[in-house]
Design a protein around this motif. Structure first.
Motif, mmCIF file in Angstrom:
data_model
loop_
_atom_site.group_PDB
_atom_site.id
_atom_site.type_symbol
_atom_site.label_atom_id
_atom_site.label_comp_id
_atom_site.label_asym_id
_atom_site.label_seq_id
_atom_site.Cartn_x
_atom_site.Cartn_y
_atom_site.Cartn_z
ATOM 1 N N CYS A 64 0.833 -1.183 0.000
ATOM 2 C CA CYS A 64 0.000 0.000 0.000
ATOM 3 C C CYS A 64 0.875 1.244 0.000
ATOM 4 N N SER A 86 0.771 6.734 2.655
ATOM 5 C CA SER A 86 -0.348 7.497 3.212
ATOM 6 C C SER A 86 -1.507 6.608 3.665
ATOM 7 N N ASP A 87 -1.525 5.358 3.191
ATOM 8 C CA ASP A 87 -2.591 4.427 3.582
ATOM 9 C C ASP A 87 -2.165 3.496 4.710
#
Length: 296
Positions: free
Chosen positions: A290, A293-294
Motif C-alpha cells: 500500500c 499514506s494508507d
C-alpha cells in the motif's frame, strides 16, 4: 483575521514539531557531564510514560515494582529483576506502573569502544541486533540480581560524586556490566537470524547511521574486507544484499513515523535515509502493498 488556510498550516507544523520533540530523545541533550559520554539515573515511577524513541542505546534494570513495557505494538509485563535493552530508534514506553524503580543507563556503543565484545554472541543479540519480538531481555534472580544491583549503585555513586578518576571508574563499571550481561544472555538467547560476528561492526553502523548515505565500500572497510567478499559473505548470512538490509532498517523506522502521525511523506523519506519521496513511496508500496499514506 487569520485565513483558515494559514491556521491549518500552523496547526500542521505545530503538531509535527510536537510529535518530533515528544517522541524522540537525543543523547546530546541528556548528557550532564563533559567527561563521560553516557548518562546514569535511578528513578521511581507511577502511572505511564508515553511511547518515544531515542538516538542512543538504553539499558534498563528493574530494581522493584511492576508495570507494562510497550515496544511498538506489543506489551510485556515487567517486574523486579528484569533487565532489557532498547536500541536506538525503537519506539517504546511504559504503562500501569506501580512504584516501578529503575536504573537507566543511556549510551552510544561506539563511545564505549566495545570492539572486544564482538565475539560474544550474547553481546550481539542483547545490544546490537534488532529483535522484532523483544529478545533483548533478561530476568535476574539471586546472586545475579545482587551483583547487577551493586554495579548499578556503584556506577551511580561514582557518576554523581565526580571524585578524581571517576570517569575511568564509571567507564570500567559499565563495560563490566555489559560483558557480564552478554555472558549471561549468551546461554539463554535464541536468535531469529544467523550470527556472523565478522559482520557485527557494519550491522551496528547501519542501525545507528541509517539516515545518512551509506555505501557498500564503507561497510566492507569497517570489517576489513574487499567489497566483493563482504557482499558475498553478507548475502550468504542474511539472504539479502547489504543495500536491501539497510533499506529494511529504514522501512521499519518509516513505519514508526507514519504511525506517529503528523509527518509529510517527503519528511519521512529524508528522516529515514531514502533518497527522495518518490523512491520511498515506490519502495514502500512494493514491500508493504500500500502507499505510505494508507499505512495504519
Amino acid at each position: 483575521i487569520i485565513p483558515s488556510y494559514f491556521v491549518g498550516c500552523l496547526y500542521f507544523y505545530a503538531k509535527h514539531l510536537y510529535n518530533w520533540a515528544m517522541s524522540e530523545y537525543k543523547l546530546k541533550n541528556i548528557l550532564k557531564q563533559k567527561n563521560i559520554r553516557f548518562h546514569v539515573e535511578r528513578t521511581t515511577n507511577d502511572g505511564a510514560f508515553e511511547l518515544h524513541s531515542h538516538d542512543f542505546c538504553e539499558l534498563v534494570f528493574v530494581v522493584s515494582g511492576t508495570g507494562i513495557h510497550r515496544v511498538g505494538d506489543a506489551e510485556y509485563p515487567i517486574q523486579k529483576g528484569d533487565l532489557f535493552v532498547i536500541k536506538g530508534q525503537e519506539m517504546h514506553g511504559f504503562a500501569c506502573l506501580d512504584r516501578l524503580q529503575l536504573f537507566n543507563m543511556m549510551f552510544n556503543l561506539y563511545d564505549l569502544h566495545t570492539e572486544d565484545c564482538r565475539d560474544l554472541s550474547g553481546f550481539w543479540v542483547l545490544f546490537v541486533q534488532q529483535a522484532g519480538d523483544f529478545l533483548s531481555q533478561l530476568h535476574l534472580t539471586g546472586s545475579d540480581y545482587e551483583q547487577v544491583l551493586r554495579w548499578c549503585e556503584c556506577l551511580l555513586t561514582e557518576y554523581n560524586r565526580q571524585m578524581p578518576g571517576y570517569a575511568a571508574i564509571c567507564h570500567s563499571l559499565l563495560i563490566q556490566l555489559i560483558v557480564f550481561l552478554a555472558r549471561k544472555y549468551q546461554n539463554a538467547a535464541l536468535t531469529e537470524r544467523p550470527l556472523d560476528f565478522r559482520l557485527a561492526h557494519s550491522i551496528l553502523f547501519m542501525q545507528t547511521n541509517f539516515r545518512a548515505k551509506i555505501t557498500v565500500e564503507q561497510l566492507a572497510e569497517l570489517e576489513g574486507f574487499s567489497r566483493r567478499h563482504y557482499t558475498r559473505l553478507f548475502s550468504q548470512t542474511y539472504g539479502v544484499s547489504p543495500a536491501q538490509f539497510l533499506n529494511e532498517i529504514r522501512l521499519g523506522h518509516a513505519k514508526t513515523l507514519l504511525e506517529a502521525g503528523g509527518w509529510k511523506i517527503t519528511d519521512i523519506a529524508a528522516q529515514c535515509g531514502f533518497q527522495d519521496g518518490n523512491y520511498f513511496s515506490k519502495y514502500f508500496k512494493q514491500k508493504c502493498g500500500c502507499a505510505p499514506s494508507d499505512w495504519h
